[in-house]
Design an enzyme around this catalytic site. Structure first.
Site, PDB file in Angstrom:
ATOM      1  CE1 TYR A 180      -1.210  -0.885   9.986  1.00 49.25           C
ATOM      2  CE2 TYR A 180      -0.067  -2.121  11.698  1.00 49.25           C
ATOM      3  CZ  TYR A 180      -1.245  -1.632  11.146  1.00 49.25           C
ATOM      4  OH  TYR A 180      -2.437  -1.900  11.762  1.00 49.25           O
ATOM      5  CB  CYS A 181       4.440  -5.970   9.699  1.00 45.64           C
ATOM      6  SG  CYS A 181       6.164  -5.592   9.319  1.00 45.64           S
ATOM      7  NE  ARG A 182       4.424 -10.331  13.586  1.00 43.46           N
ATOM      8  CZ  ARG A 182       4.649 -11.524  13.070  1.00 43.46           C
ATOM      9  NH1 ARG A 182       5.853 -11.832  12.614  1.00 43.46           N
ATOM     10  NH2 ARG A 182       3.678 -12.396  13.002  1.00 43.46           N
TER      11      ARG A 182
ATOM     12  CB  CYS B  24       8.294  -6.916  11.471  1.00 34.98           C
ATOM     13  SG  CYS B  24       7.055  -7.929  10.669  1.00 34.98           S
TER      14      CYS B  24
END
Lengths: 219, 219
Positions: free
Chosen positions: A177-179, A183
């Site tokens: 996962y990121c932002r 993202c």
DNA sequence: CAATTATTCAATGGATTTGTTGAATAAAAA
DNA sequence: TTTTTATTCAACAAATCCATTGAATAATTG
């Protein structure tokens, strides 16, 4: 103040807030700041804005009470003014993604490009963590991880991914996962890991959405 | 599509939606349409817009998938495209009212002017209806009442209020509501009824907020 | 204190948004 | 069919927004 004056005052005020949000550069800045505090310099580095231009946009956001700033040494650090605004921004972008056909298409095309069709929702993630052996991987820069991350996640920056893949087991499934949905870091991580034979999917949303979820649960 | 192109596409799209909302005239139109379908003519009558100008704003809203239109005879009727947008708009204006000091002040000044300081929230209303003898009074134009109203409310338009006050008991408390926090009809009703010796307060919010609440409960 | 660094300010011109005006449509009434 | 009515379209000028440039400020380093 009569009815018309009152209406004008209210709608003008509301429109002013919307105007502050009605610019792609400012939205990108907001999205960055929803990860946590950033210096002007780091905003300039990840957006394509000139320094003066970024500064101007930040002033607009500040005048509209969307961001606040703090000076430390040479640097000025900006951050979102409170969690309520963050929740609002999430609502807006969630609506846009699901209701504006054009945006939905763009997002899906991007996801397809990146092997990430079968992404995991926040709800699914919760179940998976309880029942299975999954490795939850935060692929944002380490500085953002340190400011807050999903419980149980380990930090693996994109740089590390490119050099130190052997550390992870190929048996457990990895969730990257990121932002948030906009993202692309998680998409890239999925691509790299898939090409190297790992079982990996991306989380539909990102850290900010998870945090909002947590806040809502605790109310 | 690389990362930067993708970001630009997403933020441009989102900004386009915000731009459509970043104008006081369009916000007022949206607020009107959140009561239900309206003809261009009736929009022109309650806003201060010229016909051509209102039409142009409506085109902008239509191009951004916020409203839809339907032609019948001479008239073109506009309405909000779906309940999801309405929920988003509510979120936005709720945020603006509670977080933007200037708007909060304007709203409170208006309420003070109109004797309506001790307004009733939707939650309070629910409790009051179950426990007490309250008269729930919808003071919007009858046409809006007919398109939908809070369960148990009776329709008393402002015109009727000015002529037929004697019909109501002075023992029960009256709760007046209209279109939402920005709407001044309920404030005026409270003023008139108070001056005539009734026990009356206004509902903090209005019919659209109540409807959204109901939809959420039924999910 | 002078030099350096990160950020903001001020001024400019080009692009976009806005409201107005008057003409063009398209449906209903005469 | 012609006339009337409600709405939209097209063109224009005024206002606002935007990115760029180069100068100004304010904190740190030498």
């Amino acid at each position: 103040m009569n009815g018309r004056e009152f209406k004008n005052a209210m709608y003008d005020g509301l429109a002013k807030l919307m105007k502050a949000l009605a610019n792609p550069a400012r939205l990108e800045i907001i999205e960055m700041l929803s990860q946590g505090e950033k210096s002007v310099e780091s905003i300039v580095n990840t957006t394509n804005l000139s320094i003066a231009n970024a500064s101007q946009h930040l002033q607009v956001l500040k005048q509209n009470n969307i961001v606040k700033s703090r000076k430390e040494g040479h640097y000025v650090y900006y951050s979102l003014v409170n969690d309520d605004f963050m929740a609002l921004y999430q609502q807006i972008s969630k609506y846009a993604i699901s209701e504006i056909a054009e945006l939905e298409r763009t997002l899906n095309r991007q996801r397809e490009d990146n092997y990430a069709m079968n992404s995991v929702s926040l709800n699914e993630l919760e179940v998976m963590i309880q029942n299975e052996n999954v490795l939850l991987m935060d692929v944002r820069p380490i500085s953002e991880y340190e400011l807050g991350h999903i419980t149980g996640a380990i930090s693996v920056s994109m740089k590390e991914l490119l050099c130190c893949l052997k550390d992870f087991s190929k048996e457990n499934e990895i969730i990257a996962y990121c932002r948030g949905p906009f993202c692309v870091l998680a998409d890239e991580a999925v691509k790299i890991l898939t090409e190297n034979g790992f079982k990996v999917r991306r989380l539909d949303e990102g850290y900010p959405e998870w945090k909002i979820n947590q806040l809502e649960k605790n109310q």
